[in-house]
Write an enzyme that holds these catalytic residues in place. Structure first.
Site, PDB file in Angstrom:
ATOM      1  N   ARG A 212       0.930  -1.306   0.083  1.00 32.90           N
ATOM      2  CA  ARG A 212      -0.141   0.128   0.004  1.00 32.90           C
ATOM      3  C   ARG A 212       0.858   1.127  -0.086  1.00 32.90           C
ATOM      4  NH1 ARG A 212      -3.849  -0.905   4.790  1.00 32.90           N
ATOM      5  NH2 ARG A 212      -4.509   1.411   4.353  1.00 32.90           N
TER       6      ARG A 212
ATOM      7  N   CYS B 253      -0.904   5.976   9.378  1.00 29.63           N
ATOM      8  CA  CYS B 253      -1.500   4.524   8.821  1.00 29.63           C
ATOM      9  C   CYS B 253      -2.623   4.808   7.962  1.00 29.63           C
ATOM     10  CB  CYS B 253      -1.504   3.484  10.038  1.00 29.63           C
ATOM     11  SG  CYS B 253      -2.812   4.063  10.778  1.00 29.63           S
TER      12      CYS B 253
END
Length: 278
Positions: A175, A234
């Protein structure tokens, strides 16, 4: 102050100290593969991170509540500024570090994390309960909130040029590198320019934190050494706290969270907001 405690420490001290045990399990992430349902550590109070302790007026997930309301929210579950608190979750180490950090932001000094969570408690042979405990509301004490530990998008944007702090991204490498779609719809792929990737899984082994020495080595491999100021992000500010607590365990002291994280930054359409597939 040491942040991590073992199941044996909790069992021994629960009998002789007035300890508040918080189950910080993020309920919507629970699944039968890796979460024990219907079992909690005896005496646990449920800390509802998904609802009560996330700002209901924010369009972003898991946003820190308005500081002015946090004292009454904490008092509603039986906490005072002087409470001795042990936080755990049912997965091992997942959402509990977020709650550890939140309580530290609010100035509670004696807050610990049960390393390994409920699985470690059960593995050690201690009994479980099927019900939460309600301590009763306390009169809201004077919690000394420290908003400087919560970083906003403007500060992160400015840091791209100034490098005032190191931004650590706790998402998986795929990601971070723009090779895997984000789980939340509408978000672009990639990472914030200049950020460093330390996936939260790299600071754990078997659902527990690695030793301070191994963690210090991991950070050094990424070019991060004391006394650098660190900010963590995050997807939504939860797993960022796993890596923040790892840094604390390794001896770092100037630690903050970009609370909007990728849920905010990835939705932004500003030029040069994202680096993809780097």
């Amino acid at each position: 102050m040491e942040a991590l405690v073992s199941p044996q420490w909790l069992a021994d001290n629960q009998a002789i100290r007035d300890i508040v045990i918080l189950d910080a399990t993020l309920k919507k992430t629970m699944n039968t593969a890796n979460v024990t349902t219907g079992e909690v550590i005896p005496g646990s109070v449920f800390f509802d991170l998904e609802n009560t302790f996330s700002n209901p007026d924010s369009p972003l997930p898991h946003t820190f509540p308005v500081l002015s309301s946090m004292s009454s929210l904490l008092a509603s579950i039986g906490l005072t500024p002087e409470s001795v608190v042990v936080v755990y979750d049912q997965q091992g180490v997942y959402s509990a570090p977020r709650v550890w950090w939140m309580l530290k932001v609010m100035g509670i000094q004696n807050v610990y994390l049960l390393d390994g969570g409920l699985p470690a408690w059960k593995e050690a042979g201690f009994e479980v309960s099927g019900n939460y405990t309600f301590l009763g509301a306390k009169i809201a004490g004077h919690f000394c909130g420290q908003p400087k530990q919560i970083v906003d998008k403007t500060s992160v944007s400015q840091n791209i040029e100034t490098s005032h702090f190191v931004l650590v991204d706790a998402r998986p490498a795929a990601r971070f590198n723009g090779l895997q779609a984000e789980p939340r719809s509408g978000l672009r792929c990639g990472h914030i320019p200049g950020s460093v990737n330390i996936p939260f899984t790299e600071v754990l082994t078997g659902g527990k934190y690695n030793s301070p020495e191994l963690l210090e080595y991991l950070f050094a491999q990424k070019g991060i050494v004391n006394p650098r100021k660190l900010v963590f992000s995050c997807g939504s500010g939860v797993t960022a706290c796993i890596v923040l607590l790892a840094a604390y365990h390794a001896g770092f002291t100037d630690l903050r969270i970009y609370d909007g994280s990728w849920a905010e930054w990835g939705a932004c359409n500003e030029t040069n907001a994202v680096i993809t597939a780097e």
